[in-house]
Design an enzyme around this catalytic site. Structure first.
Site, short mmCIF file in Angstrom:
data_model
loop_
_atom_site.label_atom_id
_atom_site.label_comp_id
_atom_site.label_asym_id
_atom_site.label_seq_id
_atom_site.Cartn_x
_atom_site.Cartn_y
_atom_site.Cartn_z
N GLY A 34 0.81 -1.22 0.00
CA GLY A 34 0.00 0.00 0.00
C GLY A 34 0.84 1.27 0.00
O GLY A 34 0.51 2.24 0.64
N GLU A 157 7.07 8.74 -5.00
CA GLU A 157 6.96 7.31 -4.67
C GLU A 157 7.76 6.49 -5.67
O GLU A 157 7.56 6.61 -6.88
CB GLU A 157 5.47 6.91 -4.74
CG GLU A 157 5.25 5.43 -4.45
CD GLU A 157 3.83 4.94 -4.78
OE1 GLU A 157 2.92 5.78 -4.96
OE2 GLU A 157 3.67 3.72 -4.89
N CYS A 397 -18.19 3.88 -21.39
CA CYS A 397 -17.34 3.69 -22.56
C CYS A 397 -17.80 2.45 -23.35
O CYS A 397 -18.83 2.51 -24.00
CB CYS A 397 -15.89 3.63 -22.13
SG CYS A 397 -14.78 4.16 -23.44
N HIS A 523 -14.96 8.27 -19.04
CA HIS A 523 -14.79 7.50 -17.80
C HIS A 523 -15.02 8.40 -16.58
O HIS A 523 -14.06 8.99 -16.06
CB HIS A 523 -13.38 6.91 -17.73
CG HIS A 523 -13.17 5.79 -18.71
ND1 HIS A 523 -13.48 4.49 -18.41
CD2 HIS A 523 -12.72 5.80 -19.98
CE1 HIS A 523 -13.21 3.72 -19.45
NE2 HIS A 523 -12.75 4.49 -20.42
N GLU A 525 -15.49 7.65 -13.59
CA GLU A 525 -14.86 7.15 -12.36
C GLU A 525 -13.49 7.80 -12.11
O GLU A 525 -13.01 7.83 -10.99
CB GLU A 525 -14.73 5.62 -12.40
CG GLU A 525 -13.70 5.03 -13.37
CD GLU A 525 -14.24 4.83 -14.78
OE1 GLU A 525 -15.24 5.50 -15.16
OE2 GLU A 525 -13.65 4.02 -15.53
N1 GLN Z 1 -12.95 -0.66 -26.95
C1 GLN Z 1 -13.75 0.53 -27.02
C2 GLN Z 1 -13.08 1.60 -27.86
O1 GLN Z 1 -11.90 1.54 -28.08
C3 GLN Z 1 -14.06 1.05 -25.64
C4 GLN Z 1 -12.86 1.50 -24.86
C5 GLN Z 1 -13.12 1.67 -23.40
O2 GLN Z 1 -14.11 1.16 -22.88
N2 GLN Z 1 -12.23 2.33 -22.71
O3 GLN Z 1 -13.72 2.51 -28.30
#
Ligand code: GLN
Length: 556
Positions: A34, A157, A397, A523, A525
């Site tokens: 960690g 790090e 995605c 994304h 997240e």
């Molecule tokens: N494989 C898909 C693309 O290249 C989705 C990529 C992903 O989910 N990061 O568009």
């Protein structure tokens, strides 16, 4: 102060990095203790004392960046605003601190050699012999010093474990930096393991002693030891470690296993870690404000409800592959004061055995990003289930792209519709490369990486979540919604609620007649923080909770 002859006292030595002081974090005994979380937590503590921090990860592998590595091998690739594909520890840094990270905050042996060899080819070394010391080590030092900017403290790090052959140039570089920077401007923190041996009922210090010995062999005397253990280290054990490893007793810090990773800064503070750091670096600060960390931990430990979320993906056996996703879901739980139980479902198993055994009890279905054909049909089955059974759905995605494929096949009647990633010859490439991408053969060149803006449609789920008209989110993909099918998809009920400002790229889509069904090409997240949960995760968990309560009421 009076000068004695020509000698300059260490503390008066000029810091070549301006006002920035450096903390170098190394790891010993074994990997996965960690180190990234420890670095991030130290950043959080120093920030809570009013200091400006930055963080950097040095990875000893030869890949130029982790973008080309399989998630099974290396965990997730964390993408930054500038499009840098980095190590997942940078995710921890961003979640724990407000440091703004870019490509410079992560580099690998590969990147260092690449740059030294490029210089050599250009003739920059003027006939000299190019060697690990000083050329590689100088390049490493240059890259470390370059991130200081106006930070008060830079936390560096070093990946890997002391004793690894490939880590040696990095350790040699940070050894030299203590002399370059001066004693009060640099600090070595070493993370080790103190195992508890059940049969003899003893905490064992030998692995720590050996690992520190290894460090001292190469000239680094750690200042602080952070000891991973499952028990609090009693004073006599701390005294023993201090004596054998040549550190102060109050510089031996217990890092006990915790229930939630967001407790780590609080535990470190309790152990006096931040006090010791500022004392050794000779920094004057206010005492830390840790209320916001206490609130988060309280919310996680005292949930008022719970939801079960099924994550249908390919990398389900290695949790590190979905690190940020797991955290973002937990953040969504914090926002709703509810526990989020994560259930990883292997999409190939769904393909084989059908959705019911896996998704029956799910309050929400999430399909994360991914590459490659394996398990695709299983994921499409999961989308169909969520759409038809009105289970809250978040497609990220690849997850969004498959929501389009599913809708095209089963609602728009486009038989065999697919992404051209999986079937280049499909009659209906509803997900495809853009026309101007199709002529590029080098795959790396076609990836859309980093932050892109999107404009949201009024009163859409997306707009309600963000409470903003224009957003910016991080991307990592090649394929896009094929604009030739947009009209048909919209006619049948898809709402393209987030578009690129020029309208050419679909960023978010949703379904009107559904409790909560949303797909995004980016994304989310990667930008969720425990203190500021991402709006889409917050709303997804909210919808899951709401539908669960509705269902329960119906059953009573
Ligand atoms: N494989 C898909 C693309 O290249 C989705 C990529 C992903 O989910 N990061 O568009």
């Amino acid at each position: 102060m009076a000068e004695q002859g020509n000698t300059v006292r260490r503390s008066e030595q000029k810091n070549p990095a301006g006002r920035t002081k450096f903390i170098f974090i190394t790891g010993g005994v074994l990997s996965s203790l960690g180190k990234g979380l420890a670095a991030a937590s130290i950043g959080a503590l120093l920030e809570s004392r009013g200091l400006k921090v930055t963080l950097q990860k040095l990875d000893p592998y030869i890949n130029v960046d982790p973008g080309t590595m399989n998630p099974f091998q290396h965990g997730e690739v964390f993408v930054l605003d500038d499009g840098a594909e980095t190590d997942l520890d940078l995710g921890h840094y961003e979640r724990y601190t407000s440091a703004r990270l870019t490509q410079r905050n992560n580099f690998t042996t590969g990147r260092i050699y690449y740059s030294v060899i490029t210089k050599e080819r250009r003739g920059d070394y003027l006939g000299g012999t190019v060697q690990v010391i000083p050329h590689i080590t100088d390049e490493i030092k240059r890259n470390i010093l370059a991130i200081s900017d106006d930070a008060d403290v830079a936390i560096i790090e070093i990946g890997g474990t002391v004793g690894d052959i490939e880590g040696l140039p990095f350790l040699e570089a940070i050894r030299q930096l203590k002399t370059d920077l001066g004693r009060e401007n640099s600090l070595y923190i070493h993370l080790t393991l103190v195992p508890y041996i059940k049969t003899s009922e003893e905490l064992k210090t030998k692995p720590t002693q050996h690992s520190v010995m290894k460090l001292r062999e190469i000239g680094i005397q750690p200042d602080i030891l952070i000891c991973r253990t499952d028990q609090f280290l009693p004073p006599e054990i701390k005294a023993k470690i201090a004596l054998f490893c040549n550190v102060d007793q109050d510089a031996v810090i217990t890092a006990k296993d915790v229930e939630s990773i967001y407790e780590v800064p609080l535990f470190f503070h309790q152990e006096g870690l931040d006090d010791k750091i500022v004392q050794m670096l000779n920094i004057w600060t206010r005492s830390p404000h840790l209320e916001k960390w206490q609130e988060i931990v309280y919310a996680i430990k005292n949930p008022r409800g719970a939801v079960d979320i099924a994550i249908v993906g390919k990398y389900v056996n290695l949790k590190d592959s979905y690190k940020s996703l797991n955290e973002a879901l937990i953040h969504g739980g914090i926002a709703n004061r509810c526990k989020v139980n994560l259930h990883y479902v292997d999409s190939e198993a769904v393909q084989k055995d059908g959705v019911e055994p896996f998704l029956q009890g799910a309050d929400g279905v999430l399909i994360p990003g991914g590459f490659g054909e394996r398990g695709i049909e299983g994921k499409i089955m999961a989308v169909k289930f969520a759409r038809e059974m009105r289970v809250p759905f978040l497609g990220i995605c690849l997850g969004m792209q498959l929501a389009v494929v599913e809708f095209a096949r089963h609602v728009c009647g486009l038989e065999g519709a697919n992404s051209s990633e999986f079937n280049a010859g499909t009659a209906h490439p509803v997900i495809a490369l853009l026309p101007d991408q199709q002529t590029i053969v080098d795959k790396g060149g076609t990836m859309r990486l980093g932050a892109y803006p999107a404009v949201l449609q009024d009163e859409s789920l997306a707009n309600q979540a963000y409470q903003e008209k224009q957003i910016s989110e991080r991307h990592r993909h090649r394929y896009e919604v094929n604009n030739n099918y947009r009209e048909l998809l919209a006619e049948k009920g898809f709402i393209f609620s987030g578009l690129s400002p020029d309208g050419r790229l679909v960023e978010i889509l949703e379904l009107g007649d559904h409790p909560w069904f949303l797909g995004c090409q980016f994304h989310p997240e990667l930008k969720s923080r425990p203190h500021t949960p991402h709006p889409l995760f917050r709303e997804f968990i909210h919808a899951a909770l709401k539908e669960k309560r509705k269902k329960r009421r119906k059953n009573v």
